[in-house]
Structures are given as C-alpha cells and as structure tokens.
Design a protein around this motif. Sequence first.
Motif, PDB file in Angstrom:
ATOM      1  N   GLY A  30      47.406 -50.136 -42.146  1.00 59.18           N
ATOM      2  CA  GLY A  30      46.993 -50.555 -40.812  1.00 59.18           C
ATOM      3  C   GLY A  30      47.002 -52.065 -40.649  1.00 59.18           C
ATOM      4  O   GLY A  30      46.004 -52.665 -40.259  1.00 59.18           O
ATOM      5  N   LEU A  31      48.150 -52.696 -40.950  1.00 57.62           N
ATOM      6  CA  LEU A  31      48.125 -54.166 -41.008  1.00 57.62           C
ATOM      7  C   LEU A  31      48.966 -54.865 -39.933  1.00 57.62           C
ATOM      8  O   LEU A  31      48.842 -56.070 -39.755  1.00 57.62           O
ATOM      9  CB  LEU A  31      48.585 -54.625 -42.397  1.00 57.62           C
ATOM     10  CG  LEU A  31      47.634 -54.191 -43.517  1.00 57.62           C
ATOM     11  CD1 LEU A  31      48.230 -54.485 -44.882  1.00 57.62           C
ATOM     12  CD2 LEU A  31      46.289 -54.882 -43.368  1.00 57.62           C
TER      13      LEU A  31
ATOM     14  N   ILE B  39      54.384 -65.303 -23.799  1.00 62.79           N
ATOM     15  CA  ILE B  39      55.195 -64.155 -23.371  1.00 62.79           C
ATOM     16  C   ILE B  39      54.740 -62.953 -24.176  1.00 62.79           C
ATOM     17  O   ILE B  39      54.813 -62.964 -25.410  1.00 62.79           O
ATOM     18  CB  ILE B  39      56.699 -64.393 -23.589  1.00 62.79           C
ATOM     19  CG1 ILE B  39      57.143 -65.715 -22.970  1.00 62.79           C
ATOM     20  CG2 ILE B  39      57.510 -63.248 -22.984  1.00 62.79           C
ATOM     21  CD1 ILE B  39      58.602 -66.064 -23.247  1.00 62.79           C
ATOM     22  N   GLY B  40      54.268 -61.923 -23.496  1.00 56.44           N
ATOM     23  CA  GLY B  40      53.826 -60.700 -24.174  1.00 56.44           C
ATOM     24  C   GLY B  40      52.332 -60.493 -24.066  1.00 56.44           C
ATOM     25  O   GLY B  40      51.548 -61.331 -24.515  1.00 56.44           O
TER      26      GLY B  40
ATOM     27  N   GLU C 175      56.294 -61.251 -28.196  1.00 56.46           N
ATOM     28  CA  GLU C 175      57.020 -60.244 -27.409  1.00 56.46           C
ATOM     29  C   GLU C 175      57.293 -58.957 -28.153  1.00 56.46           C
ATOM     30  O   GLU C 175      58.064 -58.136 -27.667  1.00 56.46           O
ATOM     31  CB  GLU C 175      58.397 -60.806 -27.027  1.00 56.46           C
ATOM     32  CG  GLU C 175      58.377 -62.072 -26.264  1.00 56.46           C
ATOM     33  CD  GLU C 175      59.699 -62.821 -26.370  1.00 56.46           C
ATOM     34  OE1 GLU C 175      60.117 -63.420 -25.375  1.00 56.46           O
ATOM     35  OE2 GLU C 175      60.328 -62.808 -27.451  1.00 56.46           O
TER      36      GLU C 175
ATOM     37  N   ASN D  54      45.966 -47.571 -35.092  1.00 51.87           N
ATOM     38  CA  ASN D  54      44.760 -46.744 -35.172  1.00 51.87           C
ATOM     39  C   ASN D  54      43.550 -47.476 -35.717  1.00 51.87           C
ATOM     40  O   ASN D  54      42.441 -46.983 -35.592  1.00 51.87           O
ATOM     41  CB  ASN D  54      45.014 -45.563 -36.114  1.00 51.87           C
ATOM     42  CG  ASN D  54      46.264 -44.814 -35.742  1.00 51.87           C
ATOM     43  OD1 ASN D  54      46.291 -44.151 -34.726  1.00 51.87           O
ATOM     44  ND2 ASN D  54      47.311 -44.927 -36.543  1.00 51.87           N
TER      45      ASN D  54
HETATM   46  C1  LIG Z   1      52.770 -45.401 -34.842  1.00 51.46           C
HETATM   47  C2  LIG Z   1      52.250 -46.750 -35.079  1.00 51.46           C
HETATM   48  C3  LIG Z   1      51.037 -46.889 -35.713  1.00 51.46           C
HETATM   49  C4  LIG Z   1      50.553 -48.138 -35.957  1.00 51.46           C
HETATM   50  N1  LIG Z   1      49.374 -48.240 -36.596  1.00 51.46           N
HETATM   51  C5  LIG Z   1      48.877 -49.456 -36.860  1.00 51.46           C
HETATM   52  C6  LIG Z   1      47.590 -49.616 -37.464  1.00 51.46           C
HETATM   53  O1  LIG Z   1      46.880 -48.651 -37.753  1.00 51.46           O
HETATM   54  N2  LIG Z   1      47.135 -50.871 -37.679  1.00 51.46           N
HETATM   55  C7  LIG Z   1      47.883 -51.964 -37.354  1.00 51.46           C
HETATM   56  O2  LIG Z   1      47.420 -53.092 -37.603  1.00 51.46           O
HETATM   57  N3  LIG Z   1      49.092 -51.851 -36.749  1.00 51.46           N
HETATM   58  C8  LIG Z   1      49.611 -50.636 -36.485  1.00 51.46           C
HETATM   59  N4  LIG Z   1      50.792 -50.528 -35.818  1.00 51.46           N
HETATM   60  C9  LIG Z   1      51.524 -51.731 -35.399  1.00 51.46           C
HETATM   61  C10 LIG Z   1      51.041 -52.319 -34.062  1.00 51.46           C
HETATM   62  O3  LIG Z   1      51.147 -51.377 -33.028  1.00 51.46           O
HETATM   63  C11 LIG Z   1      51.840 -53.574 -33.740  1.00 51.46           C
HETATM   64  O4  LIG Z   1      51.875 -54.379 -34.897  1.00 51.46           O
HETATM   65  C12 LIG Z   1      51.252 -54.386 -32.574  1.00 51.46           C
HETATM   66  O5  LIG Z   1      51.410 -53.725 -31.345  1.00 51.46           O
HETATM   67  C13 LIG Z   1      51.895 -55.761 -32.471  1.00 51.46           C
HETATM   68  O6  LIG Z   1      51.338 -56.472 -31.419  1.00 51.46           O
HETATM   69  P1  LIG Z   1      52.164 -57.603 -30.653  1.00 51.46           P
HETATM   70  O7  LIG Z   1      51.236 -58.108 -29.604  1.00 51.46           O
HETATM   71  O8  LIG Z   1      52.741 -58.530 -31.634  1.00 51.46           O
HETATM   72  O9  LIG Z   1      53.400 -56.872 -29.992  1.00 51.46           O
HETATM   73  P2  LIG Z   1      53.470 -55.675 -28.951  1.00 51.46           P
HETATM   74  O10 LIG Z   1      52.265 -54.818 -29.025  1.00 51.46           O
HETATM   75  O11 LIG Z   1      54.787 -55.036 -29.153  1.00 51.46           O
HETATM   76  O12 LIG Z   1      53.434 -56.389 -27.537  1.00 51.46           O
HETATM   77  C14 LIG Z   1      54.537 -57.106 -27.019  1.00 51.46           C
HETATM   78  C15 LIG Z   1      54.429 -57.188 -25.501  1.00 51.46           C
HETATM   79  O13 LIG Z   1      55.437 -58.073 -25.028  1.00 51.46           O
HETATM   80  C16 LIG Z   1      56.018 -57.544 -23.854  1.00 51.46           C
HETATM   81  N5  LIG Z   1      57.352 -58.148 -23.731  1.00 51.46           N
HETATM   82  C17 LIG Z   1      58.401 -58.011 -24.574  1.00 51.46           C
HETATM   83  N6  LIG Z   1      59.442 -58.764 -24.158  1.00 51.46           N
HETATM   84  C18 LIG Z   1      59.033 -59.384 -23.030  1.00 51.46           C
HETATM   85  C19 LIG Z   1      59.652 -60.296 -22.124  1.00 51.46           C
HETATM   86  N7  LIG Z   1      60.910 -60.736 -22.318  1.00 51.46           N
HETATM   87  N8  LIG Z   1      58.957 -60.737 -21.043  1.00 51.46           N
HETATM   88  C20 LIG Z   1      57.682 -60.319 -20.830  1.00 51.46           C
HETATM   89  N9  LIG Z   1      57.053 -59.435 -21.652  1.00 51.46           N
HETATM   90  C21 LIG Z   1      57.712 -58.993 -22.740  1.00 51.46           C
HETATM   91  C22 LIG Z   1      55.995 -56.051 -24.115  1.00 51.46           C
HETATM   92  O14 LIG Z   1      56.069 -55.331 -22.891  1.00 51.46           O
HETATM   93  C23 LIG Z   1      54.648 -55.865 -24.810  1.00 51.46           C
HETATM   94  O15 LIG Z   1      53.616 -55.659 -23.864  1.00 51.46           O
HETATM   95  C24 LIG Z   1      51.306 -49.286 -35.547  1.00 51.46           C
HETATM   96  C25 LIG Z   1      52.506 -49.143 -34.894  1.00 51.46           C
HETATM   97  C26 LIG Z   1      52.978 -47.891 -34.654  1.00 51.46           C
HETATM   98  C27 LIG Z   1      54.287 -47.735 -33.946  1.00 51.46           C
END
Ligand SMILES: Cc1cc2nc3c(=O)[nH]c(=O)nc-3n(C[C@H](O)[C@H](O)[C@H](O)COP(=O)(O)OP(=O)(O)OC[C@H]3O[C@@H](n4cnc5c(N)ncnc54)[C@H](O)[C@@H]3O)c2cc1C
Length: 539
Positions: free
Chosen positions: A323-324, A10-11, A181, A46
Amino acid sequence: MTLDTDVIVIGGGPCGLMLANELGRRGVRTILLDQDAATATNPQANATQARTMEHYRRLGFADEVRAQGLPGDYPTDIAYFTRYTTHELARFELPSSKAATELVKGLGGSWSAAELPHRVSQMFVERVLLRHAAALPTVSIRHLMRATDSTDHGDHVSVVAEPTQGGPATTLTARYLVAAEGARSRTRQALGIRLEGPGIERNFMGGRMHALFFRSREFYDLIPHPKAWMYWAFNPQRRSFLAAVDGDGEFNFHCQLWPGDPEDPTEAQVRQMLFQAMGREFELEVVGRASWMAGLALLAERFGQGRQFLAGDAVHLFTPTGGLGYNTAIEDAVNLGWKLAALVNGWGGPGLAASYEIERRPASARNLSFSRAFADSVGLFAPDPRIEDDTAEGAAARAHAGAYLNRHSRAEFNIPGITFGMRYDGSPLLSPDGTLPPADEANRYEPTACPGGRAPHLWLADGSSLYDHFGFDFTLLRLNTATGTPPATDIPLTLLDLPGEEARTLYGADYALIRPDQIVAWRGDAPPSASVLERAVGK
Ligand SMILES: Cc1cc2nc3c(=O)[nH]c(=O)nc-3n(C[C@H](O)[C@H](O)[C@H](O)COP(=O)(O)OP(=O)(O)OC[C@H]3O[C@@H](n4cnc5c(N)ncnc54)[C@H](O)[C@@H]3O)c2cc1C
C-alpha cells in the motif's frame, strides 16, 4: 510581469490535492487544474499509512479522514481463503478505527506514533483533501480543465489549459508548475523523462488486473467466517483480493487475468471471476469497473526540470502490495509543499528546488523495492493444486499455505519501519552529526533523532502528541533544561520547550531543529548556528 498565480498544480488526485493544502495553508496562491469533474469515483488505494495520517493530523483533518470508510467498530483483519465461502487459511487481526485512536496512545517502540494506519478507500480521502483545499482562500480548484502544454520561461512558467467540455483554451502563468498528473503524465513525457524499471510477471500481483466495484446485500451472510477488511482468494483457478469499502455492502474486487483471458473482459466474465473467488454465485450490483497493471516497479529518471516539478504516480509506479503508491505520492507533496512555499514567501534559498529530487527520488526507490519484495512474497507463492481437496494431502496443503500466508500478512501489513523509517540521508539541507541511523527494516522502527529521519514521537503528560505542538514551519526543540536562543533569521521558527529527561534521552541532544515535514534537520548541545539554519532552507 504580473503572474496569474504562484504555483499551478496539474492533477487533483491525492498528490495534487495534498500539495494544494500544503501551499494554501502557507498563503501561497495556487491554481489546481484537473480534467475530471470531481475526485475519484473508483475506490482505488485501500490503505492510508500511519505516516500519512500523521501528516493529515498536522493539517488538522486526521479525525475527519479516520471517520471515512468503514464503520468505527468494523474489524480491519486481513484474511486468506481458498474461496471466501470455503476454507479460511490465515488471518491477521487488526483493530477497528475506533480502537486504533485509543490504542496508539499506549504504544511505544516501533509504533511510537501520533496516528495508526487507517484502512480506507482513496476516493473517500480525496473528498476530504478537496474540501479542505477548496476552503483555503489562496487556492482555486478548477475541475474539467485539461492542461495541454507547459513552458518554462526561465523566470516563470506558462500552462495552456482547455475546458474538457468545449470552449477556448486559456494560458495561465505562475512561478512554478507541479505536474501530479498520474501515471500517464503529459508533462513528464514532454520533458523527455523516462520511467525506468521492470514490469514483472507473477502467479499473482504481476500482470493484467481487473477491478470490480460492487454492492451486495448478501455477501456477508454467505461467508461462514468472521468479517474482515480484506479477503484474499488463494486457489489454483484464479487469484484475487477484495476490500470492504463502506462495511455496509460495498466492495472492491481485484483479480488477475490469465494470458488467455480477453483483453477487455465483459461484465459477465468479471462476475464469473468474482464467483470463483466466492466459491458460489450471489446477488450483486456493479458500480464500476477498471483495468490496471500489477507487477510494475517504475521510477522516473528525474523528478522535474527547472521550474517544472513532477510528483506522485507521474514519477513512480508501484504494485499495490504494501500500500505504498498513494502514500509515497502524499510524501512527495509534503516535501515539495513547504519548499515551494519557502521560495514563494522569500525565506527559501536556491538549493531547495534541487533538494526535492535529491530527497524524494531515493525515498521512492526505497519504497518501490519494499513493495516489490512483498509482491514477490505473495505473488510467487503459488497454490498447491490439491489445496481444495477433501483429503489428508489437501489438509496438509492448506496448513502449509496458512502458515506461509500468516507470516506474509504480518510482514506486509505491519510496516512501521517502512512508514516511519524513511530518511533523507545525504541531502544538502541536513547537518549530519556523525551518528549512523538504525538499519532500514520494513517491520521494525527504532525512533532516532539522527538528522535525516522523522522526529521521534512522544505523548505528553496532558495526553497530546508532541507533534501537535510543532510550528507549521520550522521548530527548534529545546530539551530538558536547555534555554539558548538561535540567531535571528527570516525563517519562520517556533521555539518549543520540552522539559524532562525522557525527551532529552529520546533526542540525544539539548536542541533539535525540526523541518516543516517533521524531519530532523540538525541536533546539538548548543543552539543551531546561522549556517545550520541557512543550510536547512537551501541557502
Ligand atoms: C487497484 C489499486 C490499488 C491501490 N492500492 C493502493 C494502496 O493500498 N495504497 C497506496 O498507497 N496506493 C495504492 N494504489 C495506488 C494509488 O491509487 C496511486 O498511487 C495514487 O492515486 C497516485 O496519486 P496521484 O495524485 O499521484 O495520481 P492520480 O491519483 O492518478 O491523480 C492524477 C490526476 O491528474 C488528472 N490529470 C491527468 N492528466 C491531466 C491533465 N493533462 N490536465 C488536468 N488533469 C490531469 C487525473 O484526472 C487525476 O485526477 C492503488 C492503485 C490501484 C490501481
């Protein structure tokens, strides 16, 4: 019972998409559900750290990722200003992506690596991850599908998914579920697993933030300083940072809101905040806006339960300093990917499932503490009220801030120790050899084959990376003149001969067992025993 698939993810953020790649590349049937129509349209993270780039290289698309974002010759400097059009305070010069590809081949010591970091917006990386996952025959990507419920039935899981644009819900069954998610993970909440840790207020990087994604033709022309990748504004009025997105007029601006600022600022108000950082007004077109919270250092109590696993932002929330966040999410997917594939494909033992939390929770806590220290360093250092004055005191305040920020930028943006030094000491899958790993330092990495850490890297005589020769699952390195063979098992194992004293010295043994995630599981001077191999796969 016939199940719809092996793994439901999921996600479709970076974590879920990376996991789909890891599973699909091993022939595991995977259905990925995402509630959105496509990958992120906001730039978000980034920086792709070097270790993440090494994983993309392992999957065969590091070059494709490196071609995304800024033009190949665009500098990736991090620069600090009172305001972008006035005083430059500090600058950390870093290579363009084109230079990085060549540079890495000549680096040793802390930067002995197959890849250097790549400064690129997450939205571009997600498109590459999606393209490759969708091309895998056993992977089915289903956008516009929201998971609303999940159940662990003991021998399988079921997930209820609803089309976000209307229509009947469907129930899907699989052997395992991974909820990647994001921060508001429904599955984590349904399992009653709490996120623990502080939300810290600071002068910067601690509190409510607002992001403005914009285009401007004028931006570069108005700034009397060399181009940079990241522009930080350091003045008492409002602190912010801005990253170049495509190097051709697209930018992402992030500013901290003060306690008295509106809960949800209007576009006009955010434009004014950008003009404060710039030191003047200029022409721009808004592409998107988002609110987010800085100052978080949150970790889930557990990383799943039974057949339901949690990964990425669902289990750890970072302040982006260092950036972690996204990079830690990628490493969750790498760790879980080979383990679930081993279980589905029949060569993994029962200990693999539990080892995910045992390995990834402490690794995430470690990264959280590094990012928190960087946020303290930059966020608690407040601008002197005289820093913009055209006086001797103003000049002294600028010099003081410049010296501090020069030091800080080198600490935050040159982190081979964080990116390569992550370890899984204490994991039941490892066979320790009684040696101790080097100290865990952010800015220094000492290659070591002490079991539990990343396999030391080497460039080979033909110009290829050692990693390019590892198998996709386990690899047994036979160093220098070693020729022994391991006992026969059902574990997919590539034998790799690495002649020469240099490699033998680097690994400190005649044999080293490398896991699919390029972690050293064991090393020794005779081939590994059956029990070493079985332990490495959780048997
Ligand atoms: C301003 C900013 C700057 C950042 N800079 C950095 C950086 O330089 N380096 C770094 O490492 N990290 C950075 N981050 C953090 C990074 O963006 C996140 O850690 C990353 O997106 C996490 O990935 P993820 O796949 O775990 O979750 P997400 O990217 O949040 O993806 C989750 C997905 O799940 C989907 N979803 C949620 N619930 C459901 C559901 N019930 N059913 C179906 N789909 C669902 C959502 O639509 C989404 O597409 C930054 C964050 C921000 C806000």
